[in-house]
Design an enzyme around this catalytic site. Structure first.
Site, PDB file in Angstrom:
ATOM      1  N   SER A 490       0.768  -0.693   0.026  1.00 39.53           N
ATOM      2  CA  SER A 490      -0.017  -0.164  -0.097  1.00 39.53           C
ATOM      3  C   SER A 490       0.836   0.947  -0.328  1.00 39.53           C
ATOM      4  O   SER A 490       0.499   2.758  -0.681  1.00 39.53           O
ATOM      5  CB  SER A 490      -0.742  -0.057   1.332  1.00 39.53           C
ATOM      6  N   ASP A 491       1.767   1.371   1.131  1.00 39.91           N
ATOM      7  CA  ASP A 491       2.586   2.723   1.509  1.00 39.91           C
ATOM      8  C   ASP A 491       3.633   2.869  -0.262  1.00 39.91           C
ATOM      9  O   ASP A 491       3.873   4.172  -0.596  1.00 39.91           O
ATOM     10  CB  ASP A 491       3.208   2.752   1.869  1.00 39.91           C
ATOM     11  N   CYS A 492       4.274   1.645  -0.730  1.00 37.01           N
ATOM     12  CA  CYS A 492       5.125   1.910  -1.428  1.00 37.01           C
ATOM     13  C   CYS A 492       4.322   1.676  -3.042  1.00 37.01           C
ATOM     14  O   CYS A 492       4.884   2.826  -3.862  1.00 37.01           O
ATOM     15  CB  CYS A 492       5.816   0.221  -1.828  1.00 37.01           C
TER      16      CYS A 492
END
Length: 765
Positions: A490-492
């Site tokens: 998600s954060d990548c």
């Protein structure tokens, strides 16, 4: 001499690829492999390397983190004409001027551009954990491939690394900065012995390690992961393990404890473990194995009480003690269930379960090009492929991907916690450089980085029925490292999207063609698909089960591993990316994005501690969590004057500023969940960068810019002669208790913080 090769250059020179075993989606973009060339290097080069090694060894107890000097020396030689601007320092009573900041930034980006790979990413050390190399050494030893896969030079550098990171008391920690544990000590001792080291080697270090092990109860007190590794090696009995029944994979998915509901790292590690347990596999009993059986225990091997040993764990390792309910479950499985399933007719079900498990192992291997999600399941999957068929193509396909995990620095050769942090670092680096408003001076650097990010996006979902393989959608996501690795995060995805959106604002003549619109929409789709019902975002997938399942966490060393929890970092990154996207594409899924951002911001506020802090789960720790918490709320439209969460967060950060200026947070903050300064209250450039970015976002310069001026002075004065920044204490963390290196942070966050400081504080109207 060792040489780092990147991308397609890693393949022709790779002797393990003689049979064409390596495959790639994009010609190996991002792959980084160290090769040894005996004829390479001048006497001066070799002397410089030896000096760096000796200096690290001499100071290894005071400074436990390598400075990644071998890579830097190689890039320096490749850029021998590089001359940086003159260094600048700011005295204590002197004002920080825009000229001083601008020159520091140019010096920093000038240098950082010289250590960028040709494919656009920044290679670097992603080591830190001390339990990774042993799994590789044990697997290669069992399969008889140790000397065929690891050259004499590889083995020498691994031994150097293990000796360098042995603690004064003779043991090894869970990670390079940690106190000695039985898990680290036994596995690294065993590794040295399998690599041919004897008791008197390492100036008595091997014997000292054995003494630590015996003084602390012997190998029967190793953690459950250690028990498993020793069992397959043949120096511990499977009867001393708590059960890992493979039949769990045959249960209906609706059960909350089905493995498919676990955090993907957890299920991908226990998947091959349960195969090895289900088969009770034991490697060849060689003379060294017989010797280790004598060396590791307080009593003769045949007298060890294996049933008692099942639940033994040295106090030095016990971060997450087993609850009573877990001990009851393990005892029931061990004494009742397992005896049944090792005999006919129940054994037929066991065989079916083992076949199912191997299908999932092969699926994971094939869909990561045999890289696997991480280093633990990488070597376990490799071992399972060999156990299934020692002559299998699957085992051979695993071998060349071992080198994707190996990294060398002046402290020796380590196994990294992933196949690198390529995409993550590159996305952050782009945002850092863009924050300076000097981007047009660094078009070549940004163009290369832009290409890397575009080349690393995942373009397709995994094949087959995703539900059957317990996989989330991948199309449009970004991974942590490379497209060949491919696991979506998600954060990548959010940081990758933020970076390409920023770069799309610059002329294509400078940074190259923007990513296709449909690929941007795909990334947004992935982000929106990952929001949980509580408004937060987890890492790889939706949260699939309940927090109470953590009661069954069998890993005494790690916390919060069983399910994919929601995190402030992932949630904040998603908010920032969606808000940035909406500004450029206001008509696309607007209502969904607005609802998602509102729920996510509420989630961030809901998990803030009463003292104003956020616990950072992936960086050290409250400064990291605070940066994401503040940045997410500000992106969602909150302001200091209308949001009590922001006011509390700023008060918390300001209360932790050091008297000398800046911030310096110890890894103990993450482990103990209490903010702890680095020893001697020293500032750390990365913590200082995170705190500066947080406070600037929250409007601190409008209220009192003094803390920002002090922090900027710390960063400017920390810069080295060549424009680099020093490597200080470890700054990455996972599962509450283990630390990991982010070597690029020492460059990225001083640039980013000073960039924001220059443009939003010094140049503010």
């Amino acid at each position: 001499m060792w040489q780092l090769k990147i991308g397609a250059d890693t393949v022709p020179a790779d002797p393990s690829n003689a049979g064409g075993w390596l495959s790639s989606l994009n010609n190996h973009v991002g792959r980084q492999v160290w090769h040894f060339h005996p004829e390479l290097g001048t006497p001066e080069d070799l002397q410089q390397i030896q000096h760096a090694r000796q200096r690290f060894s001499d100071h290894r107890f005071e400074k436990k983190h390598s400075a990644d000097l071998l890579m830097r020396m190689q890039f320096a030689k490749n850029n021998s004409s590089f001359v940086n601007l003159p260094q600048i320092k700011v005295k204590d009573k002197e004002d920080v001027t825009e000229e001083a900041v601008s020159r520091t930034l140019r010096r920093a980006i000038n240098f950082y551009s010289t250590i960028q790979g040709d494919d656009g990413h920044w290679p670097g050390d992603y080591g830190g954990p001390m339990f990774l190399i042993p799994g590789l050494v044990i697997t290669l030893s069992i399969t008889g491939a140790l000397n065929a896969v690891l050259s004499t030079e590889h083995q020498r550098e691994i031994c150097r690394y293990l000796y360098n990171h042995q603690n004064k008391d003779g043991g090894w920690g869970l990670h390079i900065e940690g106190p000695s544990t039985m898990f680290g000590s036994v596995l690294n001792y065993v590794s040295l012995r399998l690599l041919g080291e004897e008791a008197e080697d390492g100036q008595g270090a091997v014997d000292k390690a054995r003494k630590w092990i015996l003084d602390h109860g012997g190998a029967s007190a190793i953690t459950s992961w250690g028990k498993m590794w020793l069992s397959v090696l043949g120096v511990y009995e499977w009867a001393g393990n708590n059960p890992l029944p493979p039949e769990l994979w045959l249960l209906p998915y609706l059960l909350p404890f089905h493995p498919g509901r676990m955090w993907c790292h957890c299920r991908m590690v226990y998947l091959p473990m349960c195969y090895l347990y289900g088969k009770r596999f034991v490697g060849p009993i060689t003379p060294i194995i017989r010797s280790l059986r004598k060396e590791l225990y307080l009593v003769p091997y045949h007298e060890v009480d294996w049933n008692k040993a099942r639940n033994e764990c040295a106090k030095e390792d016990l971060y997450y003690p087993h609850p009573l309910v877990q001990d009851i479950v393990w005892a029931s499985l061990h004494h009742v269930y397992e005896p049944l399933f090792m005999r006919w007719p129940a054994k037929r079900l066991r065989e079916k379960a083992l076949q199912c498990v191997m299908q999932h192992i092969h699926y994971e291997d094939e869909n990561t090009r045999y890289i696997c999600i991480g280093p633990v399941n990488k070597v376990l999957n490799m071992l399972c492929c060999w156990v299934e068929d020692p002559h299998s193509e699957a085992f051979k396909l695993h071998i060349p991907r071992i080198f994707d995990y190996l990294w060398i620095a002046e402290d020796g050769m380590k196994m990294q916690g992933y196949n690198g942090s390529q995409l993550w670092d590159t996305a952050f680096a782009v945002q850092a450089i863009m924050s300076t408003k000097l981007a047009e001076e660094y078009g070549t650097t940004l163009r290369k980085a832009h290409k890397y990010i575009k080349d690393s996006q995942v373009l397709e979902d995994c094949p087959g029925d995703l539900q059957s393989w317990y996989r989330h959608i991948s199309k449009g996501a970004w991974p942590f490292s490379t497209a060949d690795h491919g696991w979506p995060i998600s954060d990548c995805t959010a940081e990758g999207l933020k970076a390409v959106l920023l770069l799309s604002k610059l002329p294509s003549e400078i940074v190259g063609k923007s990513i296709d619109e449909e690929q941007i929409y795909d990334a947004v789709n992935v982000i929106l698909s990952l929001q949980n019902t509580d408004g937060g975002f987890a890492t790889y997938e939706l949260t699939r089960s309940y927090p109470w399942l953590e009661l069954m966490n069998p890993a005494e060393t790690f916390g919060d591993i069983v399910i994919d929890y929601t995190y402030v970092e992932c949630t904040s990154a998603a908010i920032q990316a969606l808000v940035a996207f909406k500004k450029l594409y206001p008509g696309h899924r607007r209502d969904e994005i607005d609802n998602c951002v509102a729920k996510a911001a509420d989630f961030i506020e809901s998990i803030q501690a009463t003292d104003g802090s956020w616990y950072g789960s992936w960086g050290v720790c409250f400064t990291y969590g605070g940066w994401f918490g503040i940045r997410g709320l500000v992106a969602a439209g909150r302001r200091y004057d209308n949001c009590s969460s922001l006011r509390k967060a700023c008060d918390f950060l300001l209360s932790k500023e050091l008297a000398s200026g800046g911030w310096g947070e110890s890894y103990l903050s993450g482990q103990n969940k209490v903010y702890t300064n680095i020893k001697d209250d020293r500032p750390h450039i990365v913590n200082t960068g995170w705190a500066m970015l947080s406070l600037i976002d929250a409007g601190q310069s409008e209220r009192d810019p003094t803390p920002l001026h002090r922090a900027a002075r710390i960063l400017i004065n920390s810069q080295m002669d060549d424009g680099d920044f020093p490597q200080e204490e470890i700054m990455g963390i996972f599962n509450k208790n283990c630390m990991i290196s982010y070597a690029a942070y020492r460059n990225i966050f001083p640039i980013w913080a000073l960039g924001e400081y220059r443009c939003r504080v010094l140049q503010a109207p």
